[in-house]
Design a protein around this motif. Sequence first.
Motif, PDB file in Angstrom:
ATOM      1  N   GLU A 118       0.828  -1.203   0.000  1.00  0.00           N
ATOM      2  CA  GLU A 118       0.000   0.000   0.000  1.00  0.00           C
ATOM      3  C   GLU A 118       0.869   1.264   0.000  1.00  0.00           C
ATOM      4  O   GLU A 118       0.598   2.232  -0.706  1.00  0.00           O
ATOM      5  N   VAL A 119       1.921   1.250   0.812  1.00  0.00           N
ATOM      6  CA  VAL A 119       2.823   2.404   0.888  1.00  0.00           C
ATOM      7  C   VAL A 119       3.522   2.613  -0.452  1.00  0.00           C
ATOM      8  O   VAL A 119       3.636   3.743  -0.947  1.00  0.00           O
ATOM      9  N   VAL A 155       4.061   5.585  -5.644  1.00  0.00           N
ATOM     10  CA  VAL A 155       4.066   5.545  -7.111  1.00  0.00           C
ATOM     11  C   VAL A 155       2.999   6.481  -7.669  1.00  0.00           C
ATOM     12  O   VAL A 155       3.242   7.229  -8.625  1.00  0.00           O
ATOM     13  N   GLU A 156       1.805   6.485  -7.068  1.00  0.00           N
ATOM     14  CA  GLU A 156       0.731   7.371  -7.535  1.00  0.00           C
ATOM     15  C   GLU A 156       1.142   8.835  -7.429  1.00  0.00           C
ATOM     16  O   GLU A 156       0.872   9.622  -8.331  1.00  0.00           O
ATOM     17  N   LYS A 157       1.809   9.211  -6.332  1.00  0.00           N
ATOM     18  CA  LYS A 157       2.252  10.606  -6.176  1.00  0.00           C
ATOM     19  C   LYS A 157       3.269  10.986  -7.239  1.00  0.00           C
ATOM     20  O   LYS A 157       3.232  12.079  -7.784  1.00  0.00           O
TER      21      LYS A 157
END
Length: 87
Positions: free
Chosen positions: A5-6, A11-13
């Motif tokens: 999750e982290v 990666v999304e940021k």
Amino acid sequence: TLTPEVIEEAVEKVLEPVQKPTVGVVTDCARLNVRKEPHADAEVAFVIDASTELMVYVEESTEDFYKICTAAGTEGYCMKRYITLMA
């Protein structure tokens, strides 16, 4: 701890599109109130003169207000009707 999750959040940021500001100019008024929040009753943070060039963050703006940044680096919100976008 690097959980899946982290890692996914990191990666999304990184992959978020970088918002590029648009140049705008103060028009249709002699002096324009720059407010702390994007609504007409918000406290006035500072005032800018007509013909002042600003950076406008269209994606962070509301229906009636642009989020702006001056050349000095101060930010706030101005009513859209007093800002003309240049590009």
